[in-house]
Design an enzyme around this catalytic site. Structure first.
Site, PDB file in Angstrom:
ATOM      1  N   HIS A 157       0.754  -0.592   0.353  1.00 32.86           N
ATOM      2  CA  HIS A 157      -0.058  -0.342  -0.184  1.00 32.86           C
ATOM      3  C   HIS A 157       0.988   1.381  -0.174  1.00 32.86           C
ATOM      4  CE1 HIS A 157      -2.945  -1.907   1.110  1.00 32.86           C
ATOM      5  NE2 HIS A 157      -2.173  -3.105   2.215  1.00 32.86           N
ATOM      6  N   SER A 278      14.891  22.322 -14.464  1.00 30.03           N
ATOM      7  CA  SER A 278      14.561  22.955 -14.940  1.00 30.03           C
ATOM      8  C   SER A 278      14.591  24.166 -15.328  1.00 30.03           C
ATOM      9  CB  SER A 278      13.138  23.406 -13.604  1.00 30.03           C
ATOM     10  OG  SER A 278      12.866  24.654 -13.539  1.00 30.03           O
ATOM     11  N   LYS A 284      15.896  21.681  -9.324  1.00 33.02           N
ATOM     12  CA  LYS A 284      16.045  20.093  -9.717  1.00 33.02           C
ATOM     13  C   LYS A 284      16.346  19.222 -10.626  1.00 33.02           C
ATOM     14  CE  LYS A 284      11.459  20.243 -10.085  1.00 33.02           C
ATOM     15  NZ  LYS A 284      10.138  19.658  -9.279  1.00 33.02           N
ATOM     16  N   GLU A 291      10.206   9.103 -15.680  1.00 31.31           N
ATOM     17  CA  GLU A 291       8.583   9.222 -16.074  1.00 31.31           C
ATOM     18  C   GLU A 291       8.096   8.644 -18.313  1.00 31.31           C
ATOM     19  OE1 GLU A 291       7.426  13.118 -14.322  1.00 31.31           O
ATOM     20  OE2 GLU A 291      10.201  13.449 -14.934  1.00 31.31           O
TER      21      GLU A 291
END
Ligand code: ARG
Length: 460
Positions: A157, A278, A284, A291
């Site tokens: 979970h 970024s 970043k 992704e």
């Protein structure tokens, strides 16, 4: 103007939109090598069986070789008016060798031709995939061997459940990838029959030798039913479903990399080579590749559902609907190959932060099961009762904002008087993982042995 390809029956050429919807050359040109190999095998067989003169066969083979080098060098002029790869090649062949080119299509149709080409193409793709997946397994098993004893939280979970090792987690993906390879090999075995010689749908009256062309093209045997051979695309669907399951696996790992590399988790570090910055936020380091591996799954599932939908309800045998089998497949294949390569790169690149993972492994009372097991083992307490007692100990820890191993023995004895100081040995995460020695369990010694066994197996 009469029609370029079937001028006999047709007096007029197609409408421009007709030509646009009908043409597949923009994507099926990817089959050129398979198309030429199939034609060469067909020509050789026609000569062998006396259907074609040796001179014609020789001219055809020569012409096909010339076409191959033209396509290879980029000088070949692909024409939309000629619809597809088969007609493009044949038309150029007749420019090169004259009337002999027209004899090549004896005892053949584009229906068995495209089925043959596509099987050959998918077969090559499956072979490449198997190799790429083996490389992924090697990268995973290598990392697992290097970090067989690095403790991290195991999750259910997405809540910390029990401590495991980083190596153990990576080896889970080695197992999944192993089954993905099994599906790839299986799909290849089933597709490896030659449709060539099925002709349009009914077979042919010429004395062809289908065994010969099957063998020349590396097929195990000719397909046994000419209708089936030109009508089915289950080999594409099977490959797409193998790719889909594989992509699903990759997407789960990609998601974990996204989570693990976040500042909040900080479990793994990806180098500059596998992250992006970024343009506005200097701090970043984005895991874009992970992704995108996660996202490519969409195309792959889409291709599978798309082709299932195209094929559903089609009466036997060939219908032009089936030309829609290629474009999504190519797209899905490209996505899959890129995703596997990116994942392999990220796995090799990724460095775990052992301290962060170990600290996280201890949080969230992840050794509660070890405490319950201790009660069962040492006090012969039924597991259900041990679960209850442990629950009260965890409750106490939570109330006072402490970890389990920070509780005083007195506190625990107030709940269960028979608990002794021995309990602290099982409350630490290192001891917890060390104790999981059951076959397939997370004990570092197990993980080390399994990682090494995999690396050995993957050597070949
Ligand atoms: N380009 C076609 C395809 O990919 C080749 C087969 C055409 N056959 C036909 N009878 N129109 O499906």
């Amino acid at each position: 103007m009469s029609n370029k390809m079937w001028g006999g029956r047709f007096v007029a050429g197609p409408d421009a939109v007709m030509e646009a919807i009908n043409a597949s050359i923009d994507f099926d040109r990817r089959l050129w090598q398979q198309d030429i190999a199939g034609s060469k095998a067909h020509a050789a067989m026609l000569a062998e069986t006396g259907i074609l003169t040796p001179e014609d066969a020789k001219a055809i083979t020569h012409g096909l070789d010339t076409i191959a080098s033209e396509i290879e060098s980029g000088s070949f002029d692909f024409s939309t008016a000629l619809e597809d790869i088969h007609m493009n090649v044949e038309s150029r062949l007749s420019e090169l060798v004259g009337p002999a080119a027209g004899r090549l299509h004896t005892a053949r149709s584009r229906n068995d031709q495209v089925a043959t080409d596509f099987r050959l193409y998918v077969r090559d793709a499956l072979d490449r995939l198997d190799t790429a997946l083996a490389a992924l397994q090697r990268a995973l098993a290598g990392k697992a061997a290097a970090h067989y004893d690095a403790v991290m939280p195991g999750f259910t979970h997405l809540q910390a459940a029990q401590p495991v090792t980083f190596g153990h987690h990576l080896l889970a993906y080695v197992e999944m990838t192993g089954r993905d390879r099994g599906r790839v090999v299986d799909a290849r075995r089933r597709l490896n029959e030659s449709p060539l010689g099925s002709a349009a749908l009914a077979g042919t009256s010429f004395p062809i030798d289908r065994e010969m062309t099957a063998k020349a093209l590396g097929f195990d045997r000719p397909t046994a039913n000419s209708l089936d051979a030109v009508a089915d695309r289950d080999f594409v669907l099977e490959t797409l479903s193998a790719l889909s399951i594989m992509a699903m696996h990759l997407s789960r790992f990609a998601e974990e990399i996204v989570i693990w590399s976040s500042a909040q988790f900080g479990f793994v570090h990806l180098s500059d080579a596998w992250t992006t910055g970024s343009s506005i936020m200097p701090q970043k380091r984005n895991p874009d590749a992970a992704e995108l591996v996660r996202a490519k799954t969409g195309r792959i599932f889409g291709a599978m559902v798309g082709l299932l939908t195209v094929m559903k309800g089609l009466p036997l045998t060939y219908s032009k609907d089936m030309q829609e089998d290629k474009e999504p497949f190519f797209d899905a294949l490209d996505a899959a190959e890129l995703a596997v390569a990116a994942m392999t790169g990220m796995v090799s690149d990724m460095e775990p932060n052992r301290e962060r993972m170990q600290a996280a492994a201890g949080a969230g009372y992840s050794t509660a099961t070890d405490l319950a097991d201790w009660l069962v083992r040492t006090l012969n307490m039924p597991f259900r009762e041990a679960h209850h007692v442990t629950g009260r100990v965890v409750g106490l820890a939570a109330q006072s904002g402490r970890d389990l191993d920070a509780l005083a023995l007195d506190d625990m004895q107030a709940i269960e008087p028979r608990i002794t100081a021995e309990i602290f040995e099982v409350l630490g995460v290192e001891n917890s993982v060390k104790s999981r020695t059951s076959y397939g369990g997370t004990a570092p010694a197990n993980v080390k042995a399994q990682a090494e066994a995999w690396l050995e197996k993957l050597k070949a």
